[in-house]
Motif scaffolding. Structure first.
Motif, PDB file in Angstrom:
ATOM      1  N   MET A   1     -30.326 -34.927  22.377  1.00 24.12           N
ATOM      2  CA  MET A   1     -29.097 -35.502  21.831  1.00 24.12           C
ATOM      3  C   MET A   1     -28.203 -34.403  21.294  1.00 24.12           C
ATOM      4  O   MET A   1     -28.670 -33.480  20.641  1.00 24.12           O
ATOM      5  CB  MET A   1     -29.442 -36.496  20.702  1.00 24.12           C
ATOM      6  N   ARG A   2     -26.905 -34.535  21.565  1.00 24.59           N
ATOM      7  CA  ARG A   2     -25.978 -33.534  21.081  1.00 24.59           C
ATOM      8  C   ARG A   2     -25.772 -33.667  19.584  1.00 24.59           C
ATOM      9  O   ARG A   2     -25.847 -34.746  19.018  1.00 24.59           O
ATOM     10  CB  ARG A   2     -24.634 -33.668  21.798  1.00 24.59           C
ATOM     11  N   GLU A   3     -25.471 -32.545  18.946  1.00 23.88           N
ATOM     12  CA  GLU A   3     -25.236 -32.542  17.510  1.00 23.88           C
ATOM     13  C   GLU A   3     -24.017 -33.388  17.188  1.00 23.88           C
ATOM     14  O   GLU A   3     -22.973 -33.288  17.810  1.00 23.88           O
ATOM     15  CB  GLU A   3     -25.016 -31.108  17.021  1.00 23.88           C
ATOM     16  N   PHE A   4     -24.167 -34.254  16.170  1.00 28.98           N
ATOM     17  CA  PHE A   4     -23.083 -35.143  15.787  1.00 28.98           C
ATOM     18  C   PHE A   4     -22.060 -34.383  14.959  1.00 28.98           C
ATOM     19  O   PHE A   4     -22.386 -33.718  13.991  1.00 28.98           O
ATOM     20  CB  PHE A   4     -23.634 -36.315  14.973  1.00 28.98           C
ATOM     21  N   HIS A 173     -21.057 -52.983  25.921  1.00 35.02           N
ATOM     22  CA  HIS A 173     -19.991 -52.032  26.208  1.00 35.02           C
ATOM     23  C   HIS A 173     -19.880 -50.990  25.106  1.00 35.02           C
ATOM     24  O   HIS A 173     -19.752 -49.789  25.380  1.00 35.02           O
ATOM     25  CB  HIS A 173     -18.682 -52.792  26.358  1.00 35.02           C
ATOM     26  N   PHE A 174     -19.937 -51.428  23.845  1.00 33.03           N
ATOM     27  CA  PHE A 174     -19.813 -50.490  22.741  1.00 33.03           C
ATOM     28  C   PHE A 174     -21.013 -49.548  22.670  1.00 33.03           C
ATOM     29  O   PHE A 174     -20.866 -48.356  22.375  1.00 33.03           O
ATOM     30  CB  PHE A 174     -19.665 -51.235  21.415  1.00 33.03           C
ATOM     31  N   SER A 175     -22.208 -50.068  22.938  1.00 35.62           N
ATOM     32  CA  SER A 175     -23.397 -49.208  22.968  1.00 35.62           C
ATOM     33  C   SER A 175     -23.269 -48.146  24.039  1.00 35.62           C
ATOM     34  O   SER A 175     -23.648 -46.986  23.846  1.00 35.62           O
ATOM     35  CB  SER A 175     -24.653 -50.056  23.216  1.00 35.62           C
ATOM     36  N   GLY A 176     -22.717 -48.536  25.193  1.00 30.90           N
ATOM     37  CA  GLY A 176     -22.504 -47.564  26.259  1.00 30.90           C
ATOM     38  C   GLY A 176     -21.490 -46.511  25.884  1.00 30.90           C
ATOM     39  O   GLY A 176     -21.664 -45.326  26.177  1.00 30.90           O
ATOM     40  N   LEU A 177     -20.432 -46.930  25.209  1.00 24.80           N
ATOM     41  CA  LEU A 177     -19.413 -45.983  24.763  1.00 24.80           C
ATOM     42  C   LEU A 177     -20.012 -44.951  23.824  1.00 24.80           C
ATOM     43  O   LEU A 177     -19.754 -43.746  23.946  1.00 24.80           O
ATOM     44  CB  LEU A 177     -18.278 -46.730  24.063  1.00 24.80           C
ATOM     45  N   ALA A 178     -20.819 -45.419  22.867  1.00 21.77           N
ATOM     46  CA  ALA A 178     -21.437 -44.506  21.913  1.00 21.77           C
ATOM     47  C   ALA A 178     -22.379 -43.534  22.617  1.00 21.77           C
ATOM     48  O   ALA A 178     -22.417 -42.340  22.292  1.00 21.77           O
ATOM     49  CB  ALA A 178     -22.182 -45.293  20.842  1.00 21.77           C
ATOM     50  N   SER A 179     -23.143 -44.025  23.579  1.00 23.86           N
ATOM     51  CA  SER A 179     -24.074 -43.159  24.302  1.00 23.86           C
ATOM     52  C   SER A 179     -23.329 -42.107  25.111  1.00 23.86           C
ATOM     53  O   SER A 179     -23.702 -40.932  25.128  1.00 23.86           O
ATOM     54  CB  SER A 179     -24.965 -43.998  25.222  1.00 23.86           C
ATOM     55  N   ASP A 180     -22.261 -42.512  25.800  1.00 26.72           N
ATOM     56  CA  ASP A 180     -21.468 -41.553  26.570  1.00 26.72           C
ATOM     57  C   ASP A 180     -20.858 -40.499  25.660  1.00 26.72           C
ATOM     58  O   ASP A 180     -20.739 -39.329  26.040  1.00 26.72           O
ATOM     59  CB  ASP A 180     -20.347 -42.276  27.327  1.00 26.72           C
ATOM     60  N   PHE A 182     -21.931 -39.469  22.496  1.00 28.39           N
ATOM     61  CA  PHE A 182     -22.803 -38.678  21.629  1.00 28.39           C
ATOM     62  C   PHE A 182     -23.982 -38.017  22.332  1.00 28.39           C
ATOM     63  O   PHE A 182     -24.466 -36.982  21.900  1.00 28.39           O
ATOM     64  CB  PHE A 182     -23.353 -39.558  20.497  1.00 28.39           C
ATOM     65  N   MET A 183     -24.481 -38.618  23.412  1.00 31.38           N
ATOM     66  CA  MET A 183     -25.751 -38.154  23.972  1.00 31.38           C
ATOM     67  C   MET A 183     -25.638 -37.533  25.355  1.00 31.38           C
ATOM     68  O   MET A 183     -26.383 -36.612  25.676  1.00 31.38           O
ATOM     69  CB  MET A 183     -26.751 -39.322  24.020  1.00 31.38           C
ATOM     70  N   LEU A 184     -24.728 -38.042  26.180  1.00 30.11           N
ATOM     71  CA  LEU A 184     -24.687 -37.569  27.553  1.00 30.11           C
ATOM     72  C   LEU A 184     -23.843 -36.309  27.679  1.00 30.11           C
ATOM     73  O   LEU A 184     -22.920 -36.085  26.901  1.00 30.11           O
ATOM     74  CB  LEU A 184     -24.123 -38.667  28.461  1.00 30.11           C
TER      75      LEU A 184
END
Length: 259
Positions: A1-4, A173-180, A182-184
């Motif tokens: 996971m990328r640093e927040f 949709h919102f969960s996907g947005l957050a994943s794109d 912060f993590m990908l």
């Protein structure tokens, strides 16, 4: 996971706000008024929070009408078409890494190859993505995000939500947005401050400006139109262009083919 990093995250969310608010932007005249305060809303199992959603929609629309749209309209006025197209192509090219990653997650080998090819060709031969040579070479964009990935693997959409500033959404949709975000992996990771902020601001304004012509499609009740358009678009993407069911088909005559 990328640093927040909230400083780098916030402009990205503002971009999504630009897209979401742009989708809700309309001309005030010749539109139906929403129900008066205290008036009962018709029950709808696919939109159980409609009373709340309508209030949030009005808030978002006010922000867009008084701030975001005027800035985007000014940008559209002073920017030559060829420059505007180049800016849009440049930012679209950056999304190909997201398209590539999510295509792999969904086991779509052909789409992954197309995304990789588009990013490579447009970056090398399109002067960093300013020119979309990949489409000219019969490699059209195949948008994929993590919300589509969740849908591909059977995660339900959940109820329709109108989020403050972020606009139309669903839990998936919102969960996907957050994943794109912060993590990908993202091409934005290679851009350092302060250039990162300047580019994000330009991206927000450019995206909103590109949505202005689409406002002419909006008719009838604003809220209903935006809800139907968003849900149909998400289903269209998740099912790779196949619409299986439209729970709001009787609400108005909007169809994806109108765009």
């Amino acid at each position: 996971m990328r640093e927040f990093d909230i400083r780098r995250w916030a402009p990205g969310m503002l971009l999504f706000m630009a897209l979401a608010l742009g989708a809700t932007a309309v001309q005030a005249q010749n539109l139906q008024e929403p129900p008066m305060e205290g008036e009962a809303m018709p029950a709808n199992t696919d939109d159980p929070y409609e009373n709340w959603n309508r209030k949030v929609y009005a808030f978002n629309d006010a922000i867009d009408r008084w701030f975001l749209r005027p800035v985007a309209s000014g940008y559209r006025t002073v920017t030559p078409d060829i420059v505007d197209r180049g800016v849009t192509n440049f930012f679209n090219n950056l999304t190909e890494i997201r398209n590539f990653t999510n295509s792999l997650f969904q086991l779509k080998g052909e789409s992954a190859v197309v995304a990789f090819g588009r990013f490579t060709f447009n970056t090398v031969f399109g002067l960093g993505g300013i020119f979309d040579v990949a489409t000219a070479w019969d490699l059209p964009e195949r948008p994929e995000d993590f919300g589509q990935t969740l849908g591909h693997w059977g995660v339900g959409s959940g109820p329709y939500l109108m989020l403050p500033l972020l606009g139309p959404s669903t839990p998936r949709h919102f969960s996907g947005l957050a994943s794109d975000s912060f993590m990908l992996p993202s091409a934005w990771d290679a851009v350092d401050s302060p250039e990162w902020y300047y580019l994000r601001t330009l991206q927000i304004v450019d995206k909103r400006a590109d949505l202005i012509p689409a406002e002419s499609f909006i008719s009838g009740d604003q809220y209903t139109f935006v809800r139907n358009a968003f849900l149909q678009r998400r289903e269209f993407l998740i099912n790779d262009g196949k619409i299986t069911e439209d729970p709001f088909a009787d609400d108005d005559d909007f169809m994806l083919e109108d765009f």
